[in-house]
Design an enzyme around this catalytic site. Structure first.
Site, short mmCIF file in Angstrom:
data_model
loop_
_atom_site.label_atom_id
_atom_site.label_comp_id
_atom_site.label_asym_id
_atom_site.label_seq_id
_atom_site.Cartn_x
_atom_site.Cartn_y
_atom_site.Cartn_z
N CYS A 102 0.83 -1.21 0.00
CA CYS A 102 0.00 0.00 0.00
C CYS A 102 0.87 1.26 0.00
O CYS A 102 1.43 1.61 -1.04
CB CYS A 102 -0.99 -0.06 1.16
SG CYS A 102 -2.38 1.02 0.90
N HIS A 246 -3.26 -5.08 1.78
CA HIS A 246 -2.53 -5.33 3.05
C HIS A 246 -2.59 -6.79 3.47
O HIS A 246 -3.42 -7.15 4.32
CB HIS A 246 -3.19 -4.52 4.17
CG HIS A 246 -3.00 -3.06 4.09
ND1 HIS A 246 -1.95 -2.40 4.67
CD2 HIS A 246 -3.76 -2.11 3.51
CE1 HIS A 246 -2.06 -1.11 4.44
NE2 HIS A 246 -3.14 -0.90 3.74
N GLU A 248 -0.77 -8.20 5.50
CA GLU A 248 -0.37 -8.28 6.92
C GLU A 248 -1.57 -8.09 7.85
O GLU A 248 -1.46 -8.33 9.05
CB GLU A 248 0.74 -7.26 7.22
CG GLU A 248 0.34 -5.81 7.36
CD GLU A 248 0.10 -5.09 6.02
OE1 GLU A 248 0.05 -5.78 4.97
OE2 GLU A 248 -0.05 -3.87 6.03
#
Ligand code: GLN
Length: 273
Positions: A102, A246, A248
């Site tokens: 991002c 994302h 994560e």
């Protein structure tokens, strides 16, 4: 690198979701270790994961993740802490493996729209132009199932649940920096990263989000109906990888595990040169 040496992976920890990346990297490294033991293949090297806050930390790293967050803040803090030039050197001269998610993808782009007014500096390394906040504001954040063929090995499907938060899109693949001269200055709020050593590696598109731009507006139209290929949300050029979303934030460590595999390959290549 020998099979039992340690590979140090840094996560840029100036702002944003760095702790989440470290957690998933640890998870991914465990999975990788288990898989390679199953196959009794090459012994896995140990991984060490560190937060990178200054040039000394960066110097210890074989590879780096630049997390999501706010790209303007990350570049301002990097500039104030003397990290911007070392980061450019790491990505564009040493060409070590780097992954930006991002805001990280924005910083790794050679060009970014809507950045001039914020005085944002880019690191560069990916010959693409990104458009920041392409999918709208925070309230327009969304989640989507992506088809990522590079995850589909060994019978996997490649489907990945993805989180998009004020995400950028890759709106253009640029000619390689090896053929580009000095930047000509910015037009329409576009900023350009300073030129560095060129690369002959091509930009590979690793993921597309079908029809999202249009679908966000009317919420019913699909990509197939539009005859669209979809928006580019994952790219890789040589050792530089970028995702607009994302991974994560999902708890799914498959992309982290895949990327650690890419880091191992890059380390093995560097050793044979
Ligand atoms: N829109 C942010 C930027 O321009 C990126 C958002 C994110 O990383 N989630 O930096």
């Amino acid at each position: 690198m020998t099979s039992n040496s340690t590979i140090t992976i840094g996560v840029l920890a100036l702002q944003g979701a760095f702790a989440e990346h470290i957690k998933l990297l640890q998870h991914a490294a465990t999975e990788l270790l288990c898989n390679s033991n199953d196959r009794a293949a090459v012994p896995s090297p140990g991984f060490e994961f560190i937060e990178v806050r200054n040039p000394g930390h960066l110097h210890q790293c074989h590879a780096l993740i630049i997390p999501g967050g706010e790209s303007t803040s990350i570049s301002l803090i990097a500039s104030r802490t003397g990290l911007l030039e070392p980061l450019r050197d790491f990505v564009k001269v040493q060409r070590r493996p780097v992954w930006g998610t991002c805001a990280g993808l924005i910083l790794l782009a050679e060009e970014a729209n809507r950045s001039k007014d914020t005085g944002q500096d880019l690191i560069g390394g990916l010959d693409v132009r990104v458009q920041r906040n392409y999918f709208g504001r925070q309230v327009e954040s969304f989640e989507a199932e992506l088809e990522l063929p590079f995850l589909g090995g060994e019978g996997g499907t490649g489907a990945f649940h993805s989180v998009f938060i004020r995400a950028p899109v890759v709106e253009k693949i640029l000619p390689s920096t090896s053929t580009v001269q000095e930047p000509e200055g910015s037009v329409d709020g576009t900023v350009t990263a300073p030129p560095r050593k060129g690369t002959s590696a091509e930009v590979k598109i690793l993921g597309r989000l079908p029809g999202r731009a249009r679908a966000l507006k009317d919420r019913t139209t699909t990509a197939a109906e539009l005859g669209e290929d979809g928006d580019i949300v994952a790219v890789k050029q040589g050792n530089v990888f970028g995702t607009a979303f994302h991974p994560e934030l999902t708890g799914d460590a498959r992309i982290h595990a895949w990327w650690l595999g890419e880091v191992l390959k890059a380390a093995a290549n560097a050793e044979t040169k």
